[in-house]
Motif scaffolding. Structure first.
Motif, mmCIF file in Angstrom:
data_model
loop_
_atom_site.group_PDB
_atom_site.id
_atom_site.type_symbol
_atom_site.label_atom_id
_atom_site.label_comp_id
_atom_site.label_asym_id
_atom_site.label_seq_id
_atom_site.Cartn_x
_atom_site.Cartn_y
_atom_site.Cartn_z
ATOM 1 N N MET A 50 -4.616 7.602 -26.228
ATOM 2 C CA MET A 50 -5.941 8.194 -26.164
ATOM 3 C C MET A 50 -5.862 9.714 -26.236
ATOM 4 O O MET A 50 -6.650 10.358 -26.925
ATOM 5 C CB MET A 50 -6.659 7.775 -24.880
ATOM 6 N N VAL A 51 -4.892 10.297 -25.545
ATOM 7 C CA VAL A 51 -4.723 11.750 -25.582
ATOM 8 C C VAL A 51 -4.385 12.206 -26.995
ATOM 9 O O VAL A 51 -4.926 13.209 -27.485
ATOM 10 C CB VAL A 51 -3.640 12.193 -24.572
ATOM 11 N N THR A 52 -3.522 11.474 -27.665
ATOM 12 C CA THR A 52 -3.175 11.800 -29.052
ATOM 13 C C THR A 52 -4.403 11.716 -29.949
ATOM 14 O O THR A 52 -4.670 12.618 -30.752
ATOM 15 C CB THR A 52 -2.077 10.852 -29.574
ATOM 16 N N LEU A 53 -5.165 10.641 -29.797
ATOM 17 C CA LEU A 53 -6.370 10.467 -30.602
ATOM 18 C C LEU A 53 -7.384 11.567 -30.322
ATOM 19 O O LEU A 53 -7.986 12.118 -31.253
ATOM 20 C CB LEU A 53 -6.992 9.091 -30.329
ATOM 21 N N GLU A 57 -9.040 14.174 -32.905
ATOM 22 C CA GLU A 57 -10.483 14.334 -33.024
ATOM 23 C C GLU A 57 -10.891 15.783 -32.807
ATOM 24 O O GLU A 57 -11.772 16.289 -33.491
ATOM 25 C CB GLU A 57 -11.205 13.421 -32.034
ATOM 26 N N GLN A 58 -10.237 16.465 -31.864
ATOM 27 C CA GLN A 58 -10.548 17.870 -31.618
ATOM 28 C C GLN A 58 -10.206 18.715 -32.834
ATOM 29 O O GLN A 58 -10.960 19.609 -33.220
ATOM 30 C CB GLN A 58 -9.802 18.379 -30.381
ATOM 31 N N THR A 59 -9.058 18.431 -33.457
ATOM 32 C CA THR A 59 -8.672 19.155 -34.667
ATOM 33 C C THR A 59 -9.690 18.932 -35.775
ATOM 34 O O THR A 59 -10.094 19.882 -36.459
ATOM 35 C CB THR A 59 -7.269 18.699 -35.129
ATOM 36 N N ASP A 60 -10.120 17.687 -35.951
ATOM 37 C CA ASP A 60 -11.136 17.374 -36.949
ATOM 38 C C ASP A 60 -12.439 18.104 -36.646
ATOM 39 O O ASP A 60 -13.079 18.657 -37.553
ATOM 40 C CB ASP A 60 -11.398 15.869 -37.017
ATOM 41 N N ASP A 61 -12.840 18.107 -35.378
ATOM 42 C CA ASP A 61 -14.070 18.797 -34.990
ATOM 43 C C ASP A 61 -13.972 20.298 -35.267
ATOM 44 O O ASP A 61 -14.935 20.912 -35.740
ATOM 45 C CB ASP A 61 -14.380 18.566 -33.512
#
Length: 94
Positions: A50-53, A57-61
């Motif tokens: 979950m932390v990796t995901l 997601e933060q990078t994508d955002d």
């Protein structure tokens, strides 16, 4: 001192139960923590995934935000150019 798996599990369980969350991944962790199988490794693996995901997601955002800011700047520049041209046309007509 070494902290036992049981105490860590109980602490995590109490923290998660005390919070409102709508993320189904957290619900899955909560269910896994509530299980009595004694295999805390599965829960740790779920948390790591979950932390990796969430990092991805933060990078994508961040990438999407940078794109949106760039597009807003371009749009504002275009708007200023059009307003200037419009004003120039009004002056010409008068």
């Amino acid at each position: 001192t070494k902290v036992s798996d049981k105490s860590v599990r109980n602490k995590a369980l109490s923290v998660l139960k005390g919070k409102q969350h709508s993320d189904p991944r957290l619900s899955a962790v909560l269910i896994a923590l509530g299980g009595r199988s004694g295999n805390f490794d599965k829960v740790l693996k779920m948390i790591d995934e979950m932390v990796t995901l969430l990092g991805q997601e933060q990078t994508d955002d961040d990438t999407k935000k940078a794109y949106c800011v760039e597009q807003l700047d371009k749009t504002e520049d275009s708007l200023k150019a059009l307003e200037s041209a419009h004003h120039g046309l009004e002056v010409t007509i008068d």
